[in-house]
Design an enzyme around this catalytic site. Structure first.
Site, PDB file in Angstrom:
ATOM      1  N   LYS A  77       0.828  -1.221   0.000  1.00 37.84           N
ATOM      2  CA  LYS A  77       0.000   0.000   0.000  1.00 37.84           C
ATOM      3  C   LYS A  77       0.855   1.261   0.000  1.00 37.84           C
ATOM      4  CE  LYS A  77      -1.475   1.692   3.918  1.00 37.84           C
ATOM      5  NZ  LYS A  77      -1.409   3.014   4.545  1.00 37.84           N
ATOM      6  N   ASN A  78       1.874   1.296   0.847  1.00 35.34           N
ATOM      7  CA  ASN A  78       2.623   2.546   1.003  1.00 35.34           C
ATOM      8  C   ASN A  78       3.616   2.811  -0.131  1.00 35.34           C
ATOM      9  OD1 ASN A  78       1.148   3.209   3.204  1.00 35.34           O
ATOM     10  ND2 ASN A  78       2.668   2.556   4.712  1.00 35.34           N
ATOM     11  N   ARG A  80      -3.533  10.292   3.957  1.00 39.53           N
ATOM     12  CA  ARG A  80      -2.200  10.870   4.135  1.00 39.53           C
ATOM     13  C   ARG A  80      -1.439  10.892   2.800  1.00 39.53           C
ATOM     14  NH1 ARG A  80       0.757  14.334   7.187  1.00 39.53           N
ATOM     15  NH2 ARG A  80       2.951  13.819   7.053  1.00 39.53           N
ATOM     16  N   CYS A 136      -4.441   8.067   9.222  1.00 42.17           N
ATOM     17  CA  CYS A 136      -4.578   7.601  10.607  1.00 42.17           C
ATOM     18  C   CYS A 136      -4.164   8.703  11.566  1.00 42.17           C
ATOM     19  CB  CYS A 136      -3.708   6.356  10.830  1.00 42.17           C
ATOM     20  SG  CYS A 136      -4.287   4.927   9.904  1.00 42.17           S
ATOM     21  N   ARG A 193       0.827  15.339  12.514  1.00 42.26           N
ATOM     22  CA  ARG A 193       1.548  14.762  11.373  1.00 42.26           C
ATOM     23  C   ARG A 193       2.033  15.926  10.510  1.00 42.26           C
ATOM     24  NH1 ARG A 193      -1.170   9.176   9.259  1.00 42.26           N
ATOM     25  NH2 ARG A 193       0.853   9.040   8.258  1.00 42.26           N
ATOM     26  N   PRO A 194       3.123  16.593  10.961  1.00 45.89           N
ATOM     27  CA  PRO A 194       3.582  17.800  10.260  1.00 45.89           C
ATOM     28  C   PRO A 194       4.144  17.485   8.875  1.00 45.89           C
ATOM     29  CG  PRO A 194       5.160  17.145  11.951  1.00 45.89           C
ATOM     30  CD  PRO A 194       3.987  16.218  12.086  1.00 45.89           C
ATOM     31  N   ILE A 195       4.216  18.541   8.022  1.00 44.67           N
ATOM     32  CA  ILE A 195       4.865  18.362   6.708  1.00 44.67           C
ATOM     33  C   ILE A 195       6.017  19.369   6.540  1.00 44.67           C
ATOM     34  CG2 ILE A 195       2.884  17.311   5.523  1.00 44.67           C
ATOM     35  CD1 ILE A 195       2.397  20.090   4.204  1.00 44.67           C
ATOM     36  N   ASP A 196       6.553  19.834   7.670  1.00 45.42           N
ATOM     37  CA  ASP A 196       7.622  20.842   7.601  1.00 45.42           C
ATOM     38  C   ASP A 196       8.827  20.364   6.779  1.00 45.42           C
ATOM     39  OD1 ASP A 196       7.733  19.136  10.059  1.00 45.42           O
ATOM     40  OD2 ASP A 196       9.729  20.017  10.205  1.00 45.42           O
ATOM     41  N   GLN A 197       9.146  19.068   6.848  1.00 38.48           N
ATOM     42  CA  GLN A 197      10.321  18.575   6.110  1.00 38.48           C
ATOM     43  C   GLN A 197      10.051  18.502   4.599  1.00 38.48           C
ATOM     44  OE1 GLN A 197      13.398  18.127   7.690  1.00 38.48           O
ATOM     45  NE2 GLN A 197      12.141  19.160   9.221  1.00 38.48           N
ATOM     46  N   ASP A 246       4.672   0.333  11.992  1.00 38.89           N
ATOM     47  CA  ASP A 246       3.398  -0.206  11.505  1.00 38.89           C
ATOM     48  C   ASP A 246       3.191  -1.678  11.891  1.00 38.89           C
ATOM     49  OD1 ASP A 246       2.760   2.245  10.475  1.00 38.89           O
ATOM     50  OD2 ASP A 246       3.416   1.793   8.448  1.00 38.89           O
ATOM     51  N   ARG A 249      -8.715   0.159   4.750  1.00 40.57           N
ATOM     52  CA  ARG A 249      -7.832   1.140   4.097  1.00 40.57           C
ATOM     53  C   ARG A 249      -6.565   0.487   3.580  1.00 40.57           C
ATOM     54  NH1 ARG A 249      -7.609   6.727   7.088  1.00 40.57           N
ATOM     55  NH2 ARG A 249      -6.271   6.954   5.295  1.00 40.57           N
TER      56      ARG A 249
HETATM   57  N1  EPU Z   1       7.697  14.130  10.524  1.00 42.88           N
HETATM   58  C1  EPU Z   1       8.015  15.427  10.808  1.00 42.88           C
HETATM   59  N2  EPU Z   1       7.981  16.343   9.773  1.00 42.88           N
HETATM   60  C2  EPU Z   1       7.655  16.005   8.515  1.00 42.88           C
HETATM   61  C3  EPU Z   1       7.328  14.666   8.230  1.00 42.88           C
HETATM   62  C4  EPU Z   1       7.352  13.746   9.264  1.00 42.88           C
HETATM   63  O1  EPU Z   1       8.305  15.777  11.947  1.00 42.88           O
HETATM   64  O2  EPU Z   1       7.654  16.883   7.644  1.00 42.88           O
HETATM   65  C5  EPU Z   1       7.732  13.119  11.602  1.00 42.88           C
HETATM   66  C6  EPU Z   1       6.363  12.524  11.904  1.00 42.88           C
HETATM   67  O3  EPU Z   1       5.638  13.331  12.815  1.00 42.88           O
HETATM   68  C7  EPU Z   1       6.728  11.169  12.464  1.00 42.88           C
HETATM   69  C8  EPU Z   1       8.000  10.793  11.694  1.00 42.88           C
HETATM   70  O4  EPU Z   1       8.502  12.019  11.149  1.00 42.88           O
HETATM   71  O5  EPU Z   1       7.048  11.302  13.820  1.00 42.88           O
HETATM   72  C9  EPU Z   1       7.819   9.818  10.564  1.00 42.88           C
HETATM   73  O6  EPU Z   1       6.856  10.295   9.651  1.00 42.88           O
HETATM   74  P1  EPU Z   1       6.882   9.912   8.104  1.00 42.88           P
HETATM   75  O7  EPU Z   1       6.858  11.174   7.337  1.00 42.88           O
HETATM   76  O8  EPU Z   1       7.964   8.934   7.861  1.00 42.88           O
HETATM   77  O9  EPU Z   1       5.485   9.181   7.945  1.00 42.88           O
HETATM   78  P2  EPU Z   1       4.432   9.344   6.777  1.00 42.88           P
HETATM   79  O10 EPU Z   1       5.129   9.456   5.479  1.00 42.88           O
HETATM   80  O11 EPU Z   1       3.408  10.338   7.146  1.00 42.88           O
HETATM   81  C10 EPU Z   1       4.346   6.784   6.286  1.00 42.88           C
HETATM   82  C11 EPU Z   1       3.284   5.724   6.217  1.00 42.88           C
HETATM   83  C12 EPU Z   1       2.826   5.360   7.608  1.00 42.88           C
HETATM   84  C13 EPU Z   1       4.015   4.915   8.456  1.00 42.88           C
HETATM   85  C14 EPU Z   1       5.104   5.986   8.432  1.00 42.88           C
HETATM   86  C15 EPU Z   1       6.378   5.561   9.147  1.00 42.88           C
HETATM   87  C16 EPU Z   1       2.221   6.238   4.120  1.00 42.88           C
HETATM   88  C17 EPU Z   1       1.016   6.721   3.405  1.00 42.88           C
HETATM   89  N3  EPU Z   1       2.156   6.235   5.446  1.00 42.88           N
HETATM   90  O12 EPU Z   1       3.724   7.920   6.871  1.00 42.88           O
HETATM   91  O13 EPU Z   1       1.975   4.237   7.409  1.00 42.88           O
HETATM   92  O14 EPU Z   1       3.611   4.697   9.786  1.00 42.88           O
HETATM   93  O15 EPU Z   1       5.442   6.303   7.071  1.00 42.88           O
HETATM   94  O16 EPU Z   1       6.911   4.409   8.572  1.00 42.88           O
HETATM   95  O17 EPU Z   1       3.196   5.826   3.518  1.00 42.88           O
HETATM   96  C18 EPU Z   1       0.224   2.735   7.865  1.00 42.88           C
HETATM   97  O18 EPU Z   1       0.415   2.226   6.746  1.00 42.88           O
HETATM   98  O19 EPU Z   1      -0.519   2.209   8.744  1.00 42.88           O
HETATM   99  C19 EPU Z   1       0.870   4.008   8.189  1.00 42.88           C
HETATM  100  C20 EPU Z   1       0.453   4.793   9.149  1.00 42.88           C
END
Ligand code: EPU
Length: 420
Positions: A22-23, A93, A117, A122-126, A307, A399
């Site tokens: 999925k991811n 997401r 979820c 769930r910030p997007i600052d990066q 996960d 999902r």
């Molecule tokens: N983070 C920041 N700033 C950012 C982005 C992330 O501080 O700009 C932090 C987050 O708050 C978190 C950490 O970095 O503490 C990791 O976040 P990441 O960006 O890696 O997660 P994501 O891309 O939002 C994906 C998966 C999640 C999985 C995470 C970690 C997708 C759609 N989602 O989320 O999958 O938990 O990576 O591996 O790919 C799931 O499938 O159940 C699921 C939640």
């Protein structure tokens, strides 16, 4: 309303086939925006997040042709940027990938806030930091994220991520694929889905090296072309069936998996007295004796996946002895604990640590999936529990799991999906 009913106590025997990841599927669907030509994507998991992503693309002018249950042809020639339906984007997401893809192809993006979820903030600052480094201006008017390339296009740059975020790594790759010059992402996420997205883009003519390591280099190219691509197997789905087999007992062959991707799950199961055998693309999990306790600490890949955390807590709930699960990625991942405790689990949460005191057996009751993996954990708990477990919040499970009820039934579980 849908509910899943599990009557526990049945051991699992047989084989289960793992679906596409999925991811990886979600970013690859959105990456097709960069291509502007027909791409065929195979081994797509038929899960609702994938359906929703395809619906978003269709609503934005892409042509999506279904080629059976697991493949689609996507043509984004007539894709209209800036037209994403806000209510659909807010459910997912993965929709954040619209930002990198729109910005990369059109030099501008306008996308509502994403959902997914709920694990706390769930910030997007990066992601934004990367886009800005490539020359985009960012504005957020509380409703939309707006990006615009300031100097007539994006320019390759050095991007250092403060945190090895999966989403930010992929989004910067998407934005950089068609940029002028070379981008380097330092402290990139190393998850297998990053490699899958890079492989897809490279098949379309991108020049990305280093995916799977913490330094990714992207030499921008003027344009991409269509391709046929097959998505990798879902390591979290595979890990979930490994945990289910370990919890219920019996012997299960998990087929179509890349054993390397689930090494940490395998290592933990071995530590818990579960027998795991690995072949080229099959893993067998068997357990006949009692489960041992283990300490688990989640971390970015190749660490133990966050996960897989809730599913392991469900497993450890009936292990012999005390286990500690430490969560390092999501601050609010422990919402499932209250539900497991309703089933008789003895778990104390303190900050980002859960101490799990193994009990001899759980008891079935009514519980609710608080998120996707929490739902899988409740199913695993239900497989071991005495009596009937009724799980609500099934839409959350759908999902990301392709027919989890059917696959477990085929292994001998007493489980059904009921729609009232
Ligand atoms: N983070 C920041 N700033 C950012 C982005 C992330 O501080 O700009 C932090 C987050 O708050 C978190 C950490 O970095 O503490 C990791 O976040 P990441 O960006 O890696 O997660 P994501 O891309 O939002 C994906 C998966 C999640 C999985 C995470 C970690 C997708 C759609 N989602 O989320 O999958 O938990 O990576 O591996 O790919 C799931 O499938 O159940 C699921 C939640």
């Amino acid at each position: 309303m849908k509910k899943i009913i599990v009557r526990g106590g049945k051991s699992l025997y047989g084989n289960v086939n793992i679906s596409g990841m999925k991811n990886a599927a979600l970013p690859i669907i959105f990456a097709s925006i960069l291509v502007g030509e027909r791409c065929v994507v195979e081994n797509l998991p038929p899960v609702s997040d994938v359906e929703l992503s395809l619906e978003i693309l269709e609503k934005m002018g892409a042509t999506v042709e279904r080629l059976g249950n697991n493949a689609v042809a996507i043509d984004t020639k007539n894709f209209q940027n800036g037209t994403s339906p806000k209510e659909l984007v807010s459910k997912l997401r993965g929709s954040t990938y619209l930002l990198g893809a729109e910005l990369g192809r059109f030099g501008e993006a306008c996308v509502g806030s994403s959902g997914g979820c709920d694990f706390g903030s769930r910030p997007i600052d990066q992601h934004i930091k990367g886009f800005v480094a490539l020359g985009a201006k960012y504005q957020n008017d509380d409703t939309y994220n707006i990006l615009k390339a300031e100097h007539g296009g994006l320019y390759g740059a050095a991007v250092y991520l403060d945190i090895a975020s999966v989403g930010a790594t992929i989004n910067v790759m998407l934005a950089a694929a068609l940029a002028n010059g070379k981008t380097t992402i330092d402290n990139a996420a190393r998850e297998p889905h990053i490699v899958d997205v890079a492989n897809f883009l490279n098949m379309c003519g991108a020049r990305i090296t280093g995916a799977g390591t913490s330094v990714i280099k992207i030499q921008g190219v003027p344009e991409l072309h269509g391709c046929n691509y097959t998505i990798l197997p879902d390591m979290i789905e595979a890990g979930t069936y490994m945990a289910a087999a370990a919890a219920a007992g019996g012997r299960v062959g998990i087929r179509g998996v890349i054993p390397k991707h689930v090494e940490t799950v395998t290592a933990k199961l071995l530590e818990m007295n579960v027998d795991v055998e690995m072949y080229e693309d099959i893993i067998t999990v068997s357990r006949y004796g009692p489960l041992g306790s283990a300490n688990v600490k989640t971390y970015f890949y190749p660490g133990f996946p966050t996960d897989m955390h809730p599913q392991f807590s469900a497993l450890l709930a009936t292990a012999n002895g005390t286990s500690v699960v430490t969560e390092s990625v999501w601050e609010k991942r422990f919402q499932y604990v209250e539900e497991l405790c309703k089933m008789g689990a003895d778990i104390a949460v303190d900050g980002n640590r859960a101490t799990i005191y193994g009990v001899p057996v759980l008891s079935g009751t009514e519980v609710t999936a608080t998120d996707l993996r929490a739902g899988a954990a409740l199913i695993i708990a239900g497989l071991t529990a005495e009596g009937e477990t009724v799980i609500y919040g099934v839409e959350k499970i759908e999902r990301g799991y392709d027919d989890i009820v059917g696959k477990l039934r085929a292994l001998g579980a007493d489980i059904e999906l009921v729609e009232e």
